[in-house]
Design an enzyme around this catalytic site. Structure first.
Site, PDB file in Angstrom:
ATOM      1  N   HIS A   1      34.394  52.787  31.735  1.00 13.81           N
ATOM      2  CA  HIS A   1      34.484  53.626  30.552  1.00 13.81           C
ATOM      3  C   HIS A   1      35.598  53.088  29.660  1.00 13.81           C
ATOM      4  O   HIS A   1      36.517  52.408  30.124  1.00 13.81           O
ATOM      5  CB  HIS A   1      34.800  55.073  30.928  1.00 13.81           C
ATOM      6  CG  HIS A   1      33.664  55.781  31.581  1.00 13.81           C
ATOM      7  ND1 HIS A   1      33.627  57.148  31.714  1.00 13.81           N
ATOM      8  CD2 HIS A   1      32.520  55.326  32.151  1.00 13.81           C
ATOM      9  CE1 HIS A   1      32.511  57.510  32.338  1.00 13.81           C
ATOM     10  NE2 HIS A   1      31.830  56.415  32.611  1.00 13.81           N
TER      11      HIS A   1
ATOM     12  N   GLU B   1      38.195  54.445  28.345  1.00 16.41           N
ATOM     13  CA  GLU B   1      39.547  54.831  28.750  1.00 16.41           C
ATOM     14  C   GLU B   1      40.046  53.990  29.917  1.00 16.41           C
ATOM     15  O   GLU B   1      41.201  53.547  29.927  1.00 16.41           O
ATOM     16  CB  GLU B   1      39.583  56.316  29.161  1.00 16.41           C
ATOM     17  CG  GLU B   1      39.130  57.274  28.087  1.00 16.41           C
ATOM     18  CD  GLU B   1      37.677  57.684  28.198  1.00 16.41           C
ATOM     19  OE1 GLU B   1      37.390  58.874  27.972  1.00 16.41           O
ATOM     20  OE2 GLU B   1      36.821  56.825  28.499  1.00 16.41           O
TER      21      GLU B   1
ATOM     22  N   CYS C   1      35.931  62.292  30.543  1.00 13.34           N
ATOM     23  CA  CYS C   1      35.213  62.846  31.694  1.00 13.34           C
ATOM     24  C   CYS C   1      36.179  63.062  32.867  1.00 13.34           C
ATOM     25  O   CYS C   1      37.370  62.761  32.780  1.00 13.34           O
ATOM     26  CB  CYS C   1      34.095  61.889  32.107  1.00 13.34           C
ATOM     27  SG  CYS C   1      34.686  60.356  32.870  1.00 13.34           S
TER      28      CYS C   1
ATOM     29  N   CYS D   1      37.945  59.782  34.086  1.00 11.66           N
ATOM     30  CA  CYS D   1      38.945  59.278  33.146  1.00 11.66           C
ATOM     31  C   CYS D   1      40.175  60.182  33.070  1.00 11.66           C
ATOM     32  O   CYS D   1      41.298  59.695  32.998  1.00 11.66           O
ATOM     33  CB  CYS D   1      38.319  59.066  31.782  1.00 11.66           C
ATOM     34  SG  CYS D   1      37.098  57.720  31.788  1.00 11.66           S
TER      35      CYS D   1
END
Length: 157
Positions: free
Chosen positions: A54, A56, A84, A87
């Site tokens: 992801h 992040e 999410c 993260c």
């Protein structure tokens, strides 16, 4: 130090890199206490064959390598979409001072939409949160991506 909007625009630049690669357009940057961008990242789970890729996580990895430390004390992460579960957990472990995000994520957002992981009392570190920065722009980027994807899928049927 520059404004939150300035750094969110840099995260949006990263989201456009994801878009160019056919990934969901989410981007992130990590900024040190002096205002320097020390980490960048964008969504790459499809290209990297990695469910943890992801935006992040990619930005945290980049910043950690640059600093030579997984702890990013005093740093702020700017991301175009509400983080999410995975993260937010990584951000807590990185000891970020602050997280700033753009659009909310009603399905998996763990800052305000589904829960507020940062507010849980069992964590020994607190992360400040600011949501909604350039939310209209970041939301449109995602909405347009998914509309185009649906349109392309409908043409194949």
């Amino acid at each position: 130090m520059r404004s939150d909007e300035y750094y969110m625009h840099r995260a949006i630049d990263q989201a456009h890199l994801a878009l160019a690669e056919g990934e969901v357009p989410v981007g992130a940057v990590v900024v040190d206490p002096q205002g320097e961008i020390i980490g960048t990242g964008y969504n790459a789970p499809v290209a990297d064959h990695d469910p943890s890729a992801h935006a992040e996580i990619m930005a945290l990895r980049d910043a950690g390598k640059r600093l030579g430390n997984y702890r990013l004390d005093g740093c702020t992460l700017f991301v175009t979409l509400e983080p999410c579960l995975m993260c937010t957990g990584a951000m807590i472990h990185a000891r970020l001072m602050r997280v700033v995000y753009g659009a909310t994520e009603p399905h998996t957002g763990m800052v305000e939409s589904k829960a507020n992981l940062f507010a849980q009392p069992w964590f020994n570190h607190r992360v400040e949160v600011q949501g909604g920065v350039l939310a209209g722009r970041t939301s449109r980027l995602l909405t347009n991506f998914f509309a185009q994807r649906r349109h392309s899928s409908a043409g194949e049927a």
